[in-house]
Scaffold this motif. Structure first.
Motif, PDB file in Angstrom:
ATOM      1  N   MET A 102      25.709   4.611  45.921  1.00  0.00           N
ATOM      2  CA  MET A 102      25.267   5.361  44.745  1.00  0.00           C
ATOM      3  C   MET A 102      24.050   6.177  45.169  1.00  0.00           C
ATOM      4  N   GLU A 103      24.137   7.493  45.010  1.00  0.00           N
ATOM      5  CA  GLU A 103      23.014   8.371  45.316  1.00  0.00           C
ATOM      6  C   GLU A 103      22.537   9.028  44.030  1.00  0.00           C
ATOM      7  N   LEU A 104      21.228   9.112  43.868  1.00  0.00           N
ATOM      8  CA  LEU A 104      20.628   9.761  42.703  1.00  0.00           C
ATOM      9  C   LEU A 104      19.814  10.959  43.167  1.00  0.00           C
ATOM     10  N   ASP A 105      19.952  12.069  42.437  1.00  0.00           N
ATOM     11  CA  ASP A 105      19.182  13.272  42.727  1.00  0.00           C
ATOM     12  C   ASP A 105      18.679  13.816  41.392  1.00  0.00           C
ATOM     13  N   GLU A 106      17.398  13.571  41.130  1.00  0.00           N
ATOM     14  CA  GLU A 106      16.819  14.041  39.874  1.00  0.00           C
ATOM     15  C   GLU A 106      16.771  15.569  39.895  1.00  0.00           C
ATOM     16  N   GLN A 107      17.263  16.179  38.823  1.00  0.00           N
ATOM     17  CA  GLN A 107      17.407  17.629  38.775  1.00  0.00           C
ATOM     18  C   GLN A 107      16.150  18.331  38.276  1.00  0.00           C
ATOM     19  N   ASP A 108      15.586  17.859  37.187  1.00  0.00           N
ATOM     20  CA  ASP A 108      14.504  18.607  36.547  1.00  0.00           C
ATOM     21  C   ASP A 108      13.552  17.694  35.780  1.00  0.00           C
ATOM     22  N   GLY A 109      13.570  16.411  36.113  1.00  0.00           N
ATOM     23  CA  GLY A 109      12.750  15.455  35.388  1.00  0.00           C
ATOM     24  C   GLY A 109      13.435  14.906  34.147  1.00  0.00           C
ATOM     25  N   HIS A 110      14.528  15.547  33.739  1.00  0.00           N
ATOM     26  CA  HIS A 110      15.236  15.115  32.529  1.00  0.00           C
ATOM     27  C   HIS A 110      16.677  14.698  32.809  1.00  0.00           C
TER      28      HIS A 110
END
Length: 150
Positions: A102-110
């Protein structure tokens, strides 16, 4: 949600990608906190245990829509808080655990893009694993939507 299924040299694999309406820390907490995971992943009450660190063990008893229960166990292979979780799942009769990343990539803080990847031995196993992961992502999305006020 986008999905991709390929045949790799070492088996069959899938990749699921979805953008969730929550920051990465909230998605991470939902996936790595026993109480939260049990709420959205259809686990039996009190069955989830997590030691979220490389080599740490996890277990959960999943409940199917028809009320059946099946225990799952495994370990954490790689942990990078709010970014990456590689999970080994014990498979009866197989010497090596099945691994899901599972990889997470926060886009814009939201919002956060989540990518799930898994390689399986057969096309049938891959289809079943992909269906299960799709259901998990659906449940996770609904859970996070309910918690937007937190």
């Amino acid at each position: 949600m986008s999905t991709e299924q390929t045949t790799a040299a070492n088996g069959f694999s899938y990749t699921l990608t979805r953008t969730l309406d929550a920051p990465a820390a909230k998605v991470w907490r939902a996936w790595t906190t026993a109480e939260e995971y049990a709420q959205w992943a259809h686990a039996a009450a009190g069955s989830v245990e997590m030691d979220v660190r490389p080599g740490g063990a996890w277990k959960a008893t999943m409940v199917t829509p028809d009320g059946g229960q099946f225990p799952l166990t495994g370990s954490y292979l790689e942990v990078a808080e709010d970014r990456l979780l590689a999970i080994g799942m014990d498979v009866p009769g197989k010497p090596e655990p099945a691994a899901m990343t599972m990889e997470l990539d926060e886009q814009d803080g939201h919002s956060t893009q989540i990518v799930l990847r898994q390689t399986c031995d057969t096309a049938e196993e891959c289809d079943m694993a992909e269906q299960g992961s799709t259901m998990l992502l659906d449940s996770l999305s609904a859970f996070l939507a309910e918690k937007t006020g937190d």
